[in-house]
Each structure stands twice: as C-alpha cells, then as structure tokens.
Design a protein around this motif. Structure first.
Motif, PDB file in Angstrom:
ATOM      1  N   THR A 353      14.733  -7.649   5.646  1.00 31.18           N
ATOM      2  CA  THR A 353      13.457  -8.153   5.159  1.00 31.18           C
ATOM      3  C   THR A 353      13.178  -7.582   3.778  1.00 31.18           C
ATOM      4  OG1 THR A 353      12.345  -6.345   6.311  1.00 31.18           O
ATOM      5  CG2 THR A 353      12.503  -8.439   7.465  1.00 31.18           C
ATOM      6  N   GLU A 354      12.360  -8.307   3.013  1.00 33.53           N
ATOM      7  CA  GLU A 354      12.008  -7.837   1.672  1.00 33.53           C
ATOM      8  C   GLU A 354      11.256  -6.514   1.796  1.00 33.53           C
ATOM      9  OE1 GLU A 354      10.564 -10.101  -2.259  1.00 33.53           O
ATOM     10  OE2 GLU A 354       9.189 -10.189  -0.567  1.00 33.53           O
ATOM     11  N   ASN A 355      11.566  -5.580   0.923  1.00 38.12           N
ATOM     12  CA  ASN A 355      11.040  -4.229   1.089  1.00 38.12           C
ATOM     13  C   ASN A 355      10.529  -3.698  -0.250  1.00 38.12           C
ATOM     14  OD1 ASN A 355      10.434  -1.935   2.473  1.00 38.12           O
ATOM     15  ND2 ASN A 355      12.491  -1.085   2.395  1.00 38.12           N
ATOM     16  N   LEU A 356       9.527  -4.374  -0.792  1.00 36.00           N
ATOM     17  CA  LEU A 356       8.983  -3.946  -2.086  1.00 36.00           C
ATOM     18  C   LEU A 356       8.000  -2.793  -1.890  1.00 36.00           C
ATOM     19  CD1 LEU A 356       8.406  -7.443  -3.717  1.00 36.00           C
ATOM     20  CD2 LEU A 356      10.179  -5.793  -4.297  1.00 36.00           C
ATOM     21  N   PRO A 357       7.905  -1.898  -2.877  1.00 40.09           N
ATOM     22  CA  PRO A 357       7.080  -0.702  -2.689  1.00 40.09           C
ATOM     23  C   PRO A 357       5.612  -0.908  -3.055  1.00 40.09           C
ATOM     24  CG  PRO A 357       8.257  -0.572  -4.766  1.00 40.09           C
ATOM     25  CD  PRO A 357       8.695  -1.858  -4.115  1.00 40.09           C
ATOM     26  N   TYR A 358       4.797  -0.001  -2.597  1.00 37.99           N
ATOM     27  CA  TYR A 358       3.392   0.067  -3.002  1.00 37.99           C
ATOM     28  C   TYR A 358       2.913   1.493  -2.773  1.00 37.99           C
ATOM     29  CZ  TYR A 358       2.388  -0.105   1.995  1.00 37.99           C
ATOM     30  OH  TYR A 358       2.359   0.177   3.338  1.00 37.99           O
ATOM     31  N   THR A 359       1.779   1.838  -3.388  1.00 37.73           N
ATOM     32  CA  THR A 359       1.182   3.155  -3.147  1.00 37.73           C
ATOM     33  C   THR A 359      -0.292   2.976  -2.811  1.00 37.73           C
ATOM     34  OG1 THR A 359       0.677   3.403  -5.504  1.00 37.73           O
ATOM     35  CG2 THR A 359       2.738   4.376  -4.718  1.00 37.73           C
ATOM     36  N   VAL A 360      -0.803   3.889  -2.017  1.00 42.52           N
ATOM     37  CA  VAL A 360      -2.228   3.935  -1.662  1.00 42.52           C
ATOM     38  C   VAL A 360      -2.726   5.322  -2.043  1.00 42.52           C
ATOM     39  CG1 VAL A 360      -3.919   3.839   0.207  1.00 42.52           C
ATOM     40  CG2 VAL A 360      -1.929   2.298   0.226  1.00 42.52           C
ATOM     41  N   GLU A 361      -3.678   5.385  -2.992  1.00 39.76           N
ATOM     42  CA  GLU A 361      -4.165   6.689  -3.453  1.00 39.76           C
ATOM     43  C   GLU A 361      -5.685   6.688  -3.590  1.00 39.76           C
ATOM     44  OE1 GLU A 361      -2.294   7.544  -7.165  1.00 39.76           O
ATOM     45  OE2 GLU A 361      -0.471   8.332  -6.251  1.00 39.76           O
ATOM     46  N   LYS A 362      -6.284   7.853  -3.385  1.00 41.11           N
ATOM     47  CA  LYS A 362      -7.716   8.011  -3.618  1.00 41.11           C
ATOM     48  C   LYS A 362      -7.920   8.290  -5.098  1.00 41.11           C
ATOM     49  CE  LYS A 362     -11.762  10.322  -1.704  1.00 41.11           C
ATOM     50  NZ  LYS A 362     -12.261  11.257  -0.670  1.00 41.11           N
ATOM     51  N   ASP A 406      -3.661   0.683   7.526  1.00 35.62           N
ATOM     52  CA  ASP A 406      -3.404   1.955   8.236  1.00 35.62           C
ATOM     53  C   ASP A 406      -3.318   3.111   7.253  1.00 35.62           C
ATOM     54  OD1 ASP A 406      -3.377   0.662  10.661  1.00 35.62           O
ATOM     55  OD2 ASP A 406      -1.186   0.414  10.715  1.00 35.62           O
ATOM     56  N   GLU A 407      -2.668   2.852   6.097  1.00 37.09           N
ATOM     57  CA  GLU A 407      -2.534   3.924   5.111  1.00 37.09           C
ATOM     58  C   GLU A 407      -3.871   4.266   4.452  1.00 37.09           C
ATOM     59  OE1 GLU A 407       0.662   4.363   2.501  1.00 37.09           O
ATOM     60  OE2 GLU A 407       2.059   3.098   3.647  1.00 37.09           O
TER      61      GLU A 407
END
Length: 430
Positions: A353-362, A406-407
């Motif tokens: 499956t496609e697995n592109l990144p992302y980030t979750v930050e405050k 969830d993140e």
C-alpha cells in the motif's frame, strides 16, 4: 519418507525508513534538510537446484525471512539494501498460496529462478520533501512493509511416462530392467514410497523419462492411504503404462484392477484419465500351460476401447522391447509442450500500500493549536473538495483511517483546539 510436500512461511525484507536530519555546519545558519533514503528490503527468490530431488530441507525449518533494508542516515547517507534470500528447490516444485491453494509459481521447464516476494522499497529521507513553501520538512517516508505469505510446496515428478498399477505387480522390477534406475525391489504388499525415475534409451529412437509412480489403492483419489501424495506425480506425465499381474499370483483379477485404477485416476482428474494409456500384462512367466489365457481376456476387454495390451515378463525381459517402442510411438502423438501450471496468485497485489509520511505536532507558537503536514496530507487535499458535505465526510474518514486522529489524541488534543493543515484550519470535536 520421501518428502514431496512442505508448508512454510516466507517474508521479504522491510524497506528501511527515510531519515530526518538537518545540516549543522559552522558558519552555515539554518542548514537545509539532509536526511538520507532507506535501503530496499531483500527479495525472497526460489531457484531450481539440479542436485535436489526432495523437499526434505523444508520439513524441519518452516520460517524464512530476507534481510530488512537499513535506515537512511544524516548527511544524505542512504541505508544499505537488505540481502535477498534464495530458497533452493528440486525441479518440478509448484509453489502455492496456502489459504487459496492457488499457484504462485511452477519451478519447471524454462522457469529456473523466480522472485516470489519483493522486498519493500526504502523510504525517502526528508531532503526529498523540501519545497519553496516547506523548507524544513520534519518528516521522512517510512520504508514499505515486508510481504509475508504462507505457501505450500508440492513436488510433482517430471516424467514423460508414468508407470501405474496396484502394489506388487512388478513396476519396480520393470523400471530397473529398462532404465538406469535402481529402485529397491521386494515382495511388498503395501507399496514403494518413493517415485523412482529412470531414462529409457532406445536404439535408433529418442529416449524418454519413465517414473514408477508408487502403487495406488482403492480410495486413493479421496486421500485414502497415501493417495494424493502419489497421484500428484502423474499430473505431468503424457502417457501411462498401466501394469497388472496377468498371472493373478495374489488372487487378484487383473481386469478388475485396471478398472479400479482408472476410476481412481478419473476421480482425481478426468483430464489425466483421458491421456494415452497402454496395458502391460506382467508375470506371463508365471502363467501355467493349459489354463485359459488371461492375457487374451485382457485384450478382448480393452483393445476394443483403443488400449493396446502387451504380454511381458519384467523378470525375463520378454515383450519389453515391443512395449517400449510402442510407448515411444504414443509419445510422438502427444504435443511436445511441457505441462506447466499457470500462475493464479500474484503476491504483488497484496500488502503493498502507498506509504507516504506525515507528522503531527503541537505548535510551539500558538496555544491549543496542532499542525499536521506531509506529502500524504498535501496529496489528499489536492483531490478532495472540502466545500461539499460528501467531500468533508471523505476527509474525516481519511483522518481516521490513516491514524491521524489517534495521533492527535495521543499528542493531547482536546475539544475546541485548532488543527492546521496547509492553509486549512478547523476546530477539533469528537
């Protein structure tokens, strides 16, 4: 026991993760991203080994894994690729997906080497994601996951001619007499356990490979005894020599035996039962003079059906030359194309499956604000119309399915807090 089946777990290597780092050099302020790419995971490769004739190597070890790719490093260093794992099998091995029993590969004919599971691609480091609007990407692409599969290995003997019949009718004796094979010969009332192969050399004619298929019994097509294990070895043969004890030395009726074996072949695979067949009426040296000729009875029964009957003695060699040359003639009527099982299951269509990144930050600049960014988010926003109710519902499902919600909760988001994504801003509510 002859090992002609095995069930094993195979796993390719995972791709190495891309790295997140930034240049740190003296006199260079705010150096750009320099995280390197991850290495590719190793493949699982099956290869034919001419020196093997069983699957015994896979009876005791059941799990096989290729090496994972290494993670990328700082200063644009790429991770090393994982090593491939090559699994050696005898010619004639068919690899099937265990749950569906569909063919993945047939290691016979011209197919000597095949990649069954591909290793995951390495993830891109953050140096690949710098754009005019995002000059300090704090994310990298994870490596693609490994592919994992449970497979059945089945060895189907490759021979031009299959020698079939009930146990103890003289098949092993015949094979030892007409070929270079040296099977164990004794008065077994059960059966030979190993398929024995030998080459028949004919003067002035083309030779052929003959296999003594272990003795069949009633119910073999239903798996009684070792039925399925034996019957699978007939699948590649083009012609069958059906051997019977014409002298009925053990009190069996040879005509009845022929019908029973043919019923087992038909029940297992009708196409196999329809292949050219010849009857070898063996043990004529044990027929007493004055008795009704049992070979003639067999001829009267089967020759009107187009099945030729030869009276032979595997012990003395009488009648063997005529039988072997007639089998050669039958083979000449059959197309030369070797029987190869076509691929039905394609591992590449699974697990990748496609697995592109992302980030979750405050956010460190604004209170109660969380920033989500990465190419995965940019790509999704590019084809989603958030002005429509349907588009916004799709957007919410995307956030849930990818694990972004969830993140955000793991990062401590609360109801009413703000989420920002590339110019899009919304308040978070459960």
């Amino acid at each position: 026991m002859f090992a002609d089946r095995a069930k094993i777990s195979i796993r390719s290597g995972k791709g190495g993760d891309g790295h997140v780092s930034f240049r740190r050099e003296l006199y260079v302020a705010n150096g750009g991203p320099d995280g390197g790419n991850g290495g590719k995971g190793g493949n699982i490769i099956f290869e034919v080994d001419e020196g093997l004739n069983t699957l015994a190597d896979y009876r005791h070890k059941r799990k096989f894994s290729a090496q994972d790719g290494e993670q990328g490093g700082k200063k644009r260093c790429h991770g090393g690729n994982g090593s491939d794992l090559i699994l050696k099998v005898p010619e004639g091995t068919v690899i099937k997906e265990a749950e569906s029993n569909k063919v993945i590969a047939d290691m016979s004919g011209d197919n000597r080497r095949q990649v069954i599971l591909k290793g995951g691609k390495g993830g891109l480091g953050n140096m690949n994601f710098a754009t005019p609007t995002m000059q300090v990407p704090k994310y990298a692409q994870p490596g693609q996951p490994a592919q994992e599969l449970m497979v059945n290995l089945e060895l189907k003997v490759i021979a031009d001619v299959g020698l079939v019949g009930f146990p103890n009718v003289g098949k092993s004796t015949l094979l030892s007499r007409v070929t270079n094979a040296r099977p164990k010969i004794a008065n077994y009332h059960f059966t030979t356990l190993n398929p024995n192969l030998g080459v028949v050399d004919l003067d002035g004619g083309k030779g052929y490979v003959i296999a003594d298929i272990p003795g069949l019994i009633e119910g073999a097509s239903e798996g009684v005894g070792l039925g399925h294990e034996f019957l699978r070895h007939i699948e590649r043969t083009k012609v069958m020599i059906h051997m019977v004890d014409a002298a009925s030395t053990e009190g069996r009726d040879p005509i009845e035996d022929i019908y029973k074996i043919n019923e087992e072949l038909k029940a297992y695979n009708e196409e196999i039962a329809a292949r050219p067949q010849v009857i070898a009426a063996n043990k004529i040296d044990a027929i007493f003079e004055g008795d009704e000729d049992p070979v003639q009875k067999i001829r009267d029964e089967f020759e009107p059906q187009g099945i030729k009957v030869f009276a032979i003695s595997a012990v003395s060699g009488k009648g063997l030359k005529e039988l072997l040359y007639y089998v050669r003639e039958l083979l000449d009527t059959v197309p030369e194309t070797p029987m190869v099982f076509e691929q039905e299951f394609f591992p590449d269509q699974f697990n990748m499956t496609e697995n592109l990144p992302y980030t979750v930050e405050k956010s460190t600049e604004e209170e109660h604000t969380y920033i989500v960014e990465g190419p995965k988010i940019e790509k999704m926003l590019g084809y989603t119309n958030l002005e429509s109710e349907k588009g916004f519902a799709f957007f919410q499902k995307f956030l849930k399915d990818t694990g972004i919600l969830d993140e955000l909760e793991a990062a401590g988001i609360e109801e009413g807090d703000t989420v920002r994504m590339y110019g899009l801003q919304f308040d978070y509510y459960k």
